[in-house]
Design a protein around this motif. Structure first.
Motif, PDB file in Angstrom:
ATOM      1  N   THR A   6     -13.340  -6.063 -15.445  1.00 18.02           N
ATOM      2  CA  THR A   6     -13.844  -6.627 -16.702  1.00 18.02           C
ATOM      3  C   THR A   6     -13.657  -8.135 -16.756  1.00 18.02           C
ATOM      4  O   THR A   6     -14.439  -8.826 -17.420  1.00 18.02           O
ATOM      5  CB  THR A   6     -13.158  -5.974 -17.914  1.00 18.02           C
ATOM      6  N   SER A   7     -12.640  -8.666 -16.079  1.00 20.14           N
ATOM      7  CA  SER A   7     -12.416 -10.104 -16.022  1.00 20.14           C
ATOM      8  C   SER A   7     -11.548 -10.412 -14.806  1.00 20.14           C
ATOM      9  O   SER A   7     -10.919  -9.523 -14.237  1.00 20.14           O
ATOM     10  CB  SER A   7     -11.734 -10.598 -17.296  1.00 20.14           C
ATOM     11  N   SER A   8     -11.508 -11.699 -14.424  1.00 20.20           N
ATOM     12  CA  SER A   8     -10.670 -12.096 -13.300  1.00 20.20           C
ATOM     13  C   SER A   8     -10.344 -13.584 -13.377  1.00 20.20           C
ATOM     14  O   SER A   8     -11.035 -14.341 -14.072  1.00 20.20           O
ATOM     15  CB  SER A   8     -11.349 -11.789 -11.969  1.00 20.20           C
ATOM     16  N   THR A   9      -9.299 -13.988 -12.654  1.00 22.85           N
ATOM     17  CA  THR A   9      -8.960 -15.406 -12.535  1.00 22.85           C
ATOM     18  C   THR A   9      -9.494 -15.974 -11.217  1.00 22.85           C
ATOM     19  O   THR A   9      -9.192 -17.102 -10.877  1.00 22.85           O
ATOM     20  CB  THR A   9      -7.433 -15.602 -12.597  1.00 22.85           C
TER      21      THR A   9
ATOM     22  N   ASN B  66       0.314 -12.669  -0.136  1.00 23.20           N
ATOM     23  CA  ASN B  66       0.428 -13.055  -1.535  1.00 23.20           C
ATOM     24  C   ASN B  66      -0.936 -12.950  -2.187  1.00 23.20           C
ATOM     25  O   ASN B  66      -1.947 -13.309  -1.575  1.00 23.20           O
ATOM     26  CB  ASN B  66       0.943 -14.493  -1.659  1.00 23.20           C
ATOM     27  N   PRO B  67      -0.986 -12.484  -3.432  1.00 20.07           N
ATOM     28  CA  PRO B  67      -2.285 -12.403  -4.112  1.00 20.07           C
ATOM     29  C   PRO B  67      -2.876 -13.794  -4.332  1.00 20.07           C
ATOM     30  O   PRO B  67      -2.149 -14.756  -4.571  1.00 20.07           O
ATOM     31  CB  PRO B  67      -1.962 -11.713  -5.432  1.00 20.07           C
ATOM     32  N   VAL B  68      -4.199 -13.895  -4.235  1.00 20.03           N
ATOM     33  CA  VAL B  68      -4.880 -15.172  -4.466  1.00 20.03           C
ATOM     34  C   VAL B  68      -5.292 -15.322  -5.923  1.00 20.03           C
ATOM     35  O   VAL B  68      -5.513 -16.430  -6.389  1.00 20.03           O
ATOM     36  CB  VAL B  68      -6.100 -15.344  -3.536  1.00 20.03           C
ATOM     37  N   CYS B  69      -5.408 -14.203  -6.640  1.00 15.61           N
ATOM     38  CA  CYS B  69      -5.757 -14.215  -8.053  1.00 15.61           C
ATOM     39  C   CYS B  69      -5.520 -12.825  -8.628  1.00 15.61           C
ATOM     40  O   CYS B  69      -5.046 -11.939  -7.920  1.00 15.61           O
ATOM     41  CB  CYS B  69      -7.206 -14.655  -8.271  1.00 15.61           C
ATOM     42  N   THR B  70      -5.834 -12.642  -9.894  1.00 14.41           N
ATOM     43  CA  THR B  70      -5.696 -11.334 -10.526  1.00 14.41           C
ATOM     44  C   THR B  70      -6.991 -10.977 -11.235  1.00 14.41           C
ATOM     45  O   THR B  70      -7.795 -11.846 -11.567  1.00 14.41           O
ATOM     46  CB  THR B  70      -4.547 -11.303 -11.549  1.00 14.41           C
ATOM     47  N   ALA B  71      -7.179  -9.680 -11.458  1.00 13.48           N
ATOM     48  CA  ALA B  71      -8.357  -9.200 -12.170  1.00 13.48           C
ATOM     49  C   ALA B  71      -7.935  -8.045 -13.071  1.00 13.48           C
ATOM     50  O   ALA B  71      -6.928  -7.389 -12.824  1.00 13.48           O
ATOM     51  CB  ALA B  71      -9.433  -8.750 -11.190  1.00 13.48           C
TER      52      ALA B  71
ATOM     53  N   GLU C  58      -6.641  -0.761 -19.773  1.00 12.00           N
ATOM     54  CA  GLU C  58      -6.795  -1.962 -18.962  1.00 12.00           C
ATOM     55  C   GLU C  58      -5.590  -2.114 -18.045  1.00 12.00           C
ATOM     56  O   GLU C  58      -4.454  -1.906 -18.453  1.00 12.00           O
ATOM     57  CB  GLU C  58      -6.955  -3.194 -19.850  1.00 12.00           C
ATOM     58  N   SER C  59      -5.861  -2.467 -16.794  1.00 14.30           N
ATOM     59  CA  SER C  59      -4.808  -2.613 -15.800  1.00 14.30           C
ATOM     60  C   SER C  59      -4.999  -3.918 -15.037  1.00 14.30           C
ATOM     61  O   SER C  59      -6.108  -4.227 -14.606  1.00 14.30           O
ATOM     62  CB  SER C  59      -4.855  -1.427 -14.836  1.00 14.30           C
ATOM     63  N   GLU C  60      -3.928  -4.672 -14.888  1.00 18.45           N
ATOM     64  CA  GLU C  60      -3.952  -5.919 -14.126  1.00 18.45           C
ATOM     65  C   GLU C  60      -3.817  -5.575 -12.645  1.00 18.45           C
ATOM     66  O   GLU C  60      -2.913  -4.844 -12.250  1.00 18.45           O
ATOM     67  CB  GLU C  60      -2.791  -6.806 -14.570  1.00 18.45           C
ATOM     68  N   VAL C  61      -4.723  -6.095 -11.821  1.00 17.75           N
ATOM     69  CA  VAL C  61      -4.754  -5.782 -10.389  1.00 17.75           C
ATOM     70  C   VAL C  61      -4.636  -7.082  -9.602  1.00 17.75           C
ATOM     71  O   VAL C  61      -5.337  -8.053  -9.890  1.00 17.75           O
ATOM     72  CB  VAL C  61      -6.075  -5.062 -10.013  1.00 17.75           C
ATOM     73  N   ASN C  62      -3.744  -7.105  -8.620  1.00 19.48           N
ATOM     74  CA  ASN C  62      -3.639  -8.262  -7.737  1.00 19.48           C
ATOM     75  C   ASN C  62      -4.800  -8.252  -6.755  1.00 19.48           C
ATOM     76  O   ASN C  62      -5.155  -7.214  -6.203  1.00 19.48           O
ATOM     77  CB  ASN C  62      -2.328  -8.236  -6.958  1.00 19.48           C
ATOM     78  N   ILE C  63      -5.376  -9.432  -6.536  1.00 17.06           N
ATOM     79  CA  ILE C  63      -6.495  -9.595  -5.607  1.00 17.06           C
ATOM     80  C   ILE C  63      -6.006 -10.403  -4.410  1.00 17.06           C
ATOM     81  O   ILE C  63      -5.428 -11.475  -4.573  1.00 17.06           O
ATOM     82  CB  ILE C  63      -7.687 -10.309  -6.289  1.00 17.06           C
TER      83      ILE C  63
ATOM     84  N   GLU D 150     -17.099  -9.347  -3.607  1.00 16.84           N
ATOM     85  CA  GLU D 150     -16.123  -8.271  -3.486  1.00 16.84           C
ATOM     86  C   GLU D 150     -14.714  -8.838  -3.483  1.00 16.84           C
ATOM     87  O   GLU D 150     -14.475  -9.935  -2.987  1.00 16.84           O
ATOM     88  CB  GLU D 150     -16.351  -7.477  -2.193  1.00 16.84           C
ATOM     89  N   PHE D 151     -13.798  -8.058  -4.070  1.00 20.18           N
ATOM     90  CA  PHE D 151     -12.391  -8.421  -4.107  1.00 20.18           C
ATOM     91  C   PHE D 151     -11.605  -7.454  -3.233  1.00 20.18           C
ATOM     92  O   PHE D 151     -11.851  -6.251  -3.279  1.00 20.18           O
ATOM     93  CB  PHE D 151     -11.829  -8.334  -5.533  1.00 20.18           C
ATOM     94  N   LYS D 152     -10.657  -7.962  -2.470  1.00 17.16           N
ATOM     95  CA  LYS D 152      -9.727  -7.084  -1.756  1.00 17.16           C
ATOM     96  C   LYS D 152      -8.589  -6.799  -2.735  1.00 17.16           C
ATOM     97  O   LYS D 152      -7.685  -7.615  -2.923  1.00 17.16           O
ATOM     98  CB  LYS D 152      -9.206  -7.737  -0.480  1.00 17.16           C
ATOM     99  N   ALA D 153      -8.678  -5.643  -3.381  1.00 12.82           N
ATOM    100  CA  ALA D 153      -7.805  -5.309  -4.496  1.00 12.82           C
ATOM    101  C   ALA D 153      -6.617  -4.473  -4.048  1.00 12.82           C
ATOM    102  O   ALA D 153      -6.750  -3.558  -3.247  1.00 12.82           O
ATOM    103  CB  ALA D 153      -8.597  -4.549  -5.555  1.00 12.82           C
ATOM    104  N   GLY D 154      -5.448  -4.795  -4.617  1.00 16.42           N
ATOM    105  CA  GLY D 154      -4.236  -4.029  -4.356  1.00 16.42           C
ATOM    106  C   GLY D 154      -4.230  -2.736  -5.154  1.00 16.42           C
ATOM    107  O   GLY D 154      -5.279  -2.208  -5.527  1.00 16.42           O
ATOM    108  N   TYR D 155      -3.029  -2.247  -5.437  1.00 11.79           N
ATOM    109  CA  TYR D 155      -2.883  -0.997  -6.192  1.00 11.79           C
ATOM    110  C   TYR D 155      -3.598  -1.127  -7.517  1.00 11.79           C
ATOM    111  O   TYR D 155      -3.509  -2.163  -8.145  1.00 11.79           O
ATOM    112  CB  TYR D 155      -1.392  -0.692  -6.401  1.00 11.79           C
ATOM    113  N   PRO D 156      -4.343  -0.188  -7.989  1.00  7.94           N
ATOM    114  CA  PRO D 156      -4.565   1.182  -7.533  1.00  7.94           C
ATOM    115  C   PRO D 156      -5.770   1.345  -6.608  1.00  7.94           C
ATOM    116  O   PRO D 156      -6.186   2.464  -6.343  1.00  7.94           O
ATOM    117  CB  PRO D 156      -4.789   1.926  -8.838  1.00  7.94           C
ATOM    118  N   PHE D 157      -6.331   0.250  -6.104  1.00  7.57           N
ATOM    119  CA  PHE D 157      -7.499   0.330  -5.230  1.00  7.57           C
ATOM    120  C   PHE D 157      -7.124   0.391  -3.747  1.00  7.57           C
ATOM    121  O   PHE D 157      -7.993   0.360  -2.876  1.00  7.57           O
ATOM    122  CB  PHE D 157      -8.437  -0.854  -5.490  1.00  7.57           C
ATOM    123  N   ASN D 158      -5.844   0.452  -3.448  1.00  9.59           N
ATOM    124  CA  ASN D 158      -5.343   0.638  -2.081  1.00  9.59           C
ATOM    125  C   ASN D 158      -5.787  -0.443  -1.100  1.00  9.59           C
ATOM    126  O   ASN D 158      -6.130  -0.151   0.038  1.00  9.59           O
ATOM    127  CB  ASN D 158      -5.705   2.029  -1.546  1.00  9.59           C
TER     128      ASN D 158
END
Length: 75
Positions: A70-73, A23-28, A36-41, A52-60
């Protein structure tokens, strides 16, 4: 022959099973190609003075420097 295909299929699915259970711990928010694209972290780590963030799609699901967003929770 069918047995080999079934075994290969099961092995290919098992490689992604760990990602689907997390499950994602936050979003960025990332600026990707001018949009702008919302990415699950899925994880946050600090190495020396950088975060560093372990980012989901599109960062694989790779570790990506916080400066790529640009921003994150995330805290």
């Amino acid at each position: 022959m069918k047995k080999i295909i079934v075994i290969a299929f099961v092995i290919s699915l098992s490689g992604c099973s760990g990602i689907a259970k997390q499950n994602p711990v936050c979003t960025a928010t990332a600026d990707i190609g001018g949009a702008e694209s919302e990415v699950n972290i899925y994880g946050v780590r600090k190495i020396s003075n950088r975060t560093e963030f372990k980012a989901g799609y599109p960062f694989n699901w790779r570790w990506v420097n916080k400066s790529n967003f640009t921003s994150s929770t995330c805290e």
